[in-house]
Design a protein around this motif. Structure first.
Motif, PDB file in Angstrom:
ATOM      1  N   UNK A  69       0.853  -1.189   0.000  1.00 41.66           N
ATOM      2  CA  UNK A  69       0.000   0.000   0.000  1.00 41.66           C
ATOM      3  C   UNK A  69       0.889   1.239   0.000  1.00 41.66           C
ATOM      4  N   UNK A  70       0.535   2.224  -0.823  1.00 43.26           N
ATOM      5  CA  UNK A  70       1.298   3.469  -0.789  1.00 43.26           C
ATOM      6  C   UNK A  70       1.042   4.206   0.512  1.00 43.26           C
ATOM      7  N   UNK A  71       2.100   4.829   1.045  1.00 43.04           N
ATOM      8  CA  UNK A  71       2.002   5.565   2.303  1.00 43.04           C
ATOM      9  C   UNK A  71       2.546   6.989   2.162  1.00 43.04           C
ATOM     10  N   UNK A  72       2.457   7.513   0.923  1.00 41.83           N
ATOM     11  CA  UNK A  72       3.012   8.850   0.658  1.00 41.83           C
ATOM     12  C   UNK A  72       1.922   9.872   0.361  1.00 41.83           C
ATOM     13  N   UNK A  73       0.679   9.573   0.785  1.00 37.09           N
ATOM     14  CA  UNK A  73      -0.414  10.520   0.587  1.00 37.09           C
ATOM     15  C   UNK A  73      -1.150  10.349  -0.723  1.00 37.09           C
ATOM     16  N   UNK A  74      -0.737   9.375  -1.544  1.00 38.07           N
ATOM     17  CA  UNK A  74      -1.401   9.109  -2.819  1.00 38.07           C
ATOM     18  C   UNK A  74      -2.018   7.712  -2.718  1.00 38.07           C
ATOM     19  N   UNK A  75      -3.351   7.586  -2.607  1.00 36.58           N
ATOM     20  CA  UNK A  75      -3.950   6.279  -2.327  1.00 36.58           C
ATOM     21  C   UNK A  75      -3.784   5.283  -3.470  1.00 36.58           C
ATOM     22  N   UNK A  76      -3.304   4.082  -3.138  1.00 36.24           N
ATOM     23  CA  UNK A  76      -3.146   3.042  -4.146  1.00 36.24           C
ATOM     24  C   UNK A  76      -2.246   1.920  -3.659  1.00 36.24           C
ATOM     25  N   UNK A  77      -2.160   0.870  -4.461  1.00 38.94           N
ATOM     26  CA  UNK A  77      -1.264  -0.252  -4.234  1.00 38.94           C
ATOM     27  C   UNK A  77      -0.205  -0.268  -5.324  1.00 38.94           C
ATOM     28  N   UNK A  78       0.941  -0.882  -5.035  1.00 38.76           N
ATOM     29  CA  UNK A  78       2.014  -0.873  -6.022  1.00 38.76           C
ATOM     30  C   UNK A  78       2.951  -2.053  -5.828  1.00 38.76           C
TER      31      UNK A  78
END
Length: 280
Positions: A66-75
């Motif tokens: 899960x992204x944790x940099x304020x941009x919602x999404x998975x990567x």
């Protein structure tokens, strides 16, 4: 009052767009790199079988985060966004086997484009290579599944601000003086929405400051963008989109059949007249 003191309204920048069906060509890629084309949409650019296999490999990938940099999404992979060079390249090295696992035994369509472009640029006396540092080397792509639930699955943004502010230990800030190209391969798309929207606006430093996005380019408000015309690329799995990432762009709200929106993404551009860098 002189001209420098006059407040300038944000400028409308014309879009030069191309859409067709078939394989992407190196000539088209170079046209985007040189600023002749703003956005290129190639429909049915790679097979549905490859798209489905990449999607399955993403869902079961042990490197999925899960992204944790304020941009919602998975990567799966690594992002230079809000990371210093040491962190980014270390993450890229750690993620390399997971990125490779996205393709399994498939012919990697991103690597195919990279290799074809590398040969063509070499013939013109230009080197294409992955960005690197003493801490490692970029991957050829990353996989992303945006999950914003508002008006946009990915809020409107530009890709230049994050390149300009990447920091002194990166090679990539020099690319911001030219075109920062964003290349996306769509492996899975929802039934409705999830399209790339690009606005006729290439923000300046002053524009970014006015919106409080000087170092990130993210996000631009809907109210700010109301003044600019826009275009939506209507996407399906197997499509490729290549844009000048200096123009504001985002991803429209997605809904429908429960399929995730999944893309493979990378950035590249001229760092010098004889060097093109590629990174994620």
């Amino acid at each position: 009052m002189n001209a420098d003191q006059v407040s300038q309204a944000p400028a409308i920048s014309p879009l030069s767009l191309a859409e067709r069906t078939g394989s992407i060509s190196t000539a088209e890629i170079i046209s985007v790199l040189k600023g002749d084309i703003t956005g290129l949409h190639i429909k049915q650019a790679f097979s549905s079988e490859v798209a489905e296999e990449i999607t399955a490999n993403f869902i079961r990938n042990p490197g999925l985060k899960e992204r944790k940099d304020g941009v919602p999404g998975q990567y799966v992979g690594a992002s230079h966004y809000r990371n210093d060079a040491a962190t980014y390249f270390a993450q890229a090295e750690d993620a390399r086997p997971f990125v490779n696992a996205l393709f399994g035994t498939l012919v990697d369509p991103v690597r195919g484009v990279f290799d074809a472009l590398k040969r063509e640029l070499h013939n013109q006396g230009i080197e294409l290579r992955l960005a690197r540092s003493e801490d490692g080397q970029a991957n050829v792509c990353r996989a992303l599944s945006w999950s914003g639930t508002g008006m946009y699955a990915l809020e409107p943004h530009d890709d230049v601000a994050q390149v300009v502010s990447a920091g002194s230990n990166y090679e990539i800030p020099a690319v911001a003086d030219n075109t920062v190209a964003a290349l996306n391969f769509y492996a899975s798309m929802p039934e409705e929405g999830g399209n790339v929207r690009i606005w006729s606006h290439k923000p300046t430093v002053t524009d970014r400051k006015s919106q409080g996005v000087e170092t990130t380019g993210y996000p631009y408000s809907a109210a700010y963008l109301d003044a600019f015309p826009c275009h939506d690329f209507q996407l399906k799995a197997g499509d490729i989109v290549l844009i000048d990432g200096g123009f504001v762009h985002g991803v429209t709200r997605q809904s429908g059949n429960g399929k995730r929106r999944l893309l493979l993404n990378c950035f590249f551009g001229f760092a010098r007249p004889d060097l093109v860098l590629w990174w994620t």
